[in-house]
Each structure stands twice: as structure tokens, then as C-alpha cells.
Design a protein around this motif. Sequence first.
Motif, PDB file in Angstrom:
ATOM      1  N   ASN A  11       0.784  -1.226   0.000  1.00 21.58           N
ATOM      2  CA  ASN A  11       0.000   0.000   0.000  1.00 21.58           C
ATOM      3  C   ASN A  11       0.821   1.285   0.000  1.00 21.58           C
ATOM      4  OD1 ASN A  11      -2.949  -0.912   0.360  1.00 21.58           O
ATOM      5  ND2 ASN A  11      -1.771  -2.220   1.734  1.00 21.58           N
ATOM      6  N   ARG A  32      -5.763  -6.503  10.215  1.00 26.52           N
ATOM      7  CA  ARG A  32      -6.527  -5.265  10.467  1.00 26.52           C
ATOM      8  C   ARG A  32      -6.073  -4.159   9.506  1.00 26.52           C
ATOM      9  NH1 ARG A  32      -9.623  -2.059  10.030  1.00 26.52           N
ATOM     10  NH2 ARG A  32     -10.249  -0.488  11.513  1.00 26.52           N
ATOM     11  N   LEU A  33      -4.769  -4.041   9.311  1.00 21.73           N
ATOM     12  CA  LEU A  33      -4.252  -3.055   8.357  1.00 21.73           C
ATOM     13  C   LEU A  33      -4.755  -3.355   6.938  1.00 21.73           C
ATOM     14  CD1 LEU A  33      -0.540  -2.689   9.512  1.00 21.73           C
ATOM     15  CD2 LEU A  33      -2.249  -0.862   9.443  1.00 21.73           C
ATOM     16  N   LEU A  78      -7.486  -4.940   6.065  1.00 24.04           N
ATOM     17  CA  LEU A  78      -8.909  -4.585   5.992  1.00 24.04           C
ATOM     18  C   LEU A  78      -9.099  -3.079   5.899  1.00 24.04           C
ATOM     19  CD1 LEU A  78     -10.463  -7.101   8.532  1.00 24.04           C
ATOM     20  CD2 LEU A  78     -10.730  -7.096   6.031  1.00 24.04           C
ATOM     21  N   HIS A  79      -8.276  -2.341   6.629  1.00 26.44           N
ATOM     22  CA  HIS A  79      -8.341  -0.873   6.574  1.00 26.44           C
ATOM     23  C   HIS A  79      -8.022  -0.375   5.158  1.00 26.44           C
ATOM     24  CE1 HIS A  79      -7.678   3.341   7.511  1.00 26.44           C
ATOM     25  NE2 HIS A  79      -6.486   3.230   6.983  1.00 26.44           N
ATOM     26  N   PHE A  80      -6.926  -0.871   4.587  1.00 29.35           N
ATOM     27  CA  PHE A  80      -6.550  -0.446   3.241  1.00 29.35           C
ATOM     28  C   PHE A  80      -7.570  -0.898   2.211  1.00 29.35           C
ATOM     29  CE2 PHE A  80      -2.070  -0.609   5.022  1.00 29.35           C
ATOM     30  CZ  PHE A  80      -1.976   0.769   5.146  1.00 29.35           C
ATOM     31  N   SER A  92     -10.817  -1.472   2.710  1.00 26.23           N
ATOM     32  CA  SER A  92     -12.055  -0.694   2.812  1.00 26.23           C
ATOM     33  C   SER A  92     -11.875   0.727   2.286  1.00 26.23           C
ATOM     34  CB  SER A  92     -12.561  -0.668   4.255  1.00 26.23           C
ATOM     35  OG  SER A  92     -11.691   0.066   5.079  1.00 26.23           O
ATOM     36  N   ASP A  93     -10.663   1.261   2.425  1.00 21.84           N
ATOM     37  CA  ASP A  93     -10.390   2.597   1.893  1.00 21.84           C
ATOM     38  C   ASP A  93     -10.387   2.604   0.365  1.00 21.84           C
ATOM     39  OD1 ASP A  93     -10.214   3.746   4.363  1.00 21.84           O
ATOM     40  OD2 ASP A  93      -8.020   3.956   4.357  1.00 21.84           O
ATOM     41  N   CYS A 118     -16.264   4.708  -0.031  1.00 24.64           N
ATOM     42  CA  CYS A 118     -15.847   4.546   1.375  1.00 24.64           C
ATOM     43  C   CYS A 118     -14.864   5.610   1.777  1.00 24.64           C
ATOM     44  CB  CYS A 118     -15.210   3.178   1.600  1.00 24.64           C
ATOM     45  SG  CYS A 118     -16.375   1.835   1.460  1.00 24.64           S
TER      46      CYS A 118
END
Length: 181
Positions: A44, A168-169, A171-173, A175-176, A181
Motif C-alpha cells: 500500500n 486489520r491493516l 482490511l483498513h486499506f 475498505s479505503d 468509502c
Amino acid sequence: MEKIKRYIVFLIGLSINSLGVSLITKANLGTSPISSIPYVLSLNYPWTLGQFTIAVSLLLIFIQFIILRRNFKLEHLLQIPISILFGYFIDLTMLQLFFVNPHHYISCIAYLLIGCLILGFGVYTEVLADVAMLPGESFVRAVSSTWKTEFGGTKVAFDVSVTVIAARLLLHFWSDSLPGC
């Protein structure tokens, strides 16, 4: 002279270890727990897997310093050049393995298994040298010695923790990157 030989064996183990990490990563079926956060970040941001490995390693060394306080020894600082070398070894082996791009699940599994065997041999070689530890293991040792926990259980908890943080990271990236979103 004996110590120099042990450091040479350690460096050989470190380079073998990086080859294993790179093959496992190239297999596209995941990566080792300690490499999971650097891998997700490298997907990312413009830094490489090796560069993020160095950054995460330096963070672990800093946290060791906080945990160990007066028990942090000068020898712990040896982890800094080791981390830098390991990160560069990972980037070098990732470049050398440019041709590894499996498209079939069976070839992914083959590269994964070969990478695991190589990584295991690299770790064995590093342990055999008995001169230093990578920051991941040294961090676990600092936690287990400070809070009197069993090393094996602490290592499992550490591996699970970094894997959950990486998930978690991710999923964050992910979803962004979704529209809206």
C-alpha cells in the motif's frame, strides 16, 4: 577468530532466511508472521518489503529498550545493523526471484513449501551461530524475561498479534479502496 566464524555463519543464515521469506512471499499464499505487517504495508505504500522490515525491526528494538530499561545492553544495539542487512537481503532476494510468479495453486504450494524449508534451514543456521537474534525473537525474549512468561507461549502470542495487526491493516486499506468509502 572463533567469534568471526560464528558471525559469518550467522550472516549466511540471515541470507538464507531472507531467501526463504522471499520465496514464501512470492508463493502468494501469505507470508511469515513477522513479515506480515511489512508485507501489507509494502502493498500500500512505495517502500519495499525489505524497507518496511527494517522499519518494523527498528520499532521492535525501540520497544525492547522501553521494556528492558536498565537491562537493555549495548549488545542489543547489534540488532540495528542486522535488521538493516536482513531488510536489504530480503529486497535483494525478491529482485533475484523476479521470475517466480506462480499461476497455478500447485506451484504456489510448491514455492511455499520450498520457502518454508529454506527459511527453517536459515533459522537453524542463525541459531547454530549463537551470536545474535533478530528483533522479533529478541523482542519476545525481552517480554518473556521481564514478565516471567514462557518463551514459546510468548512467541505464539507475538506471532498471532502481528498477524492480527496485519489483517486489520489489510482490511483498513481494502475498505479505503472501495468506491464510496
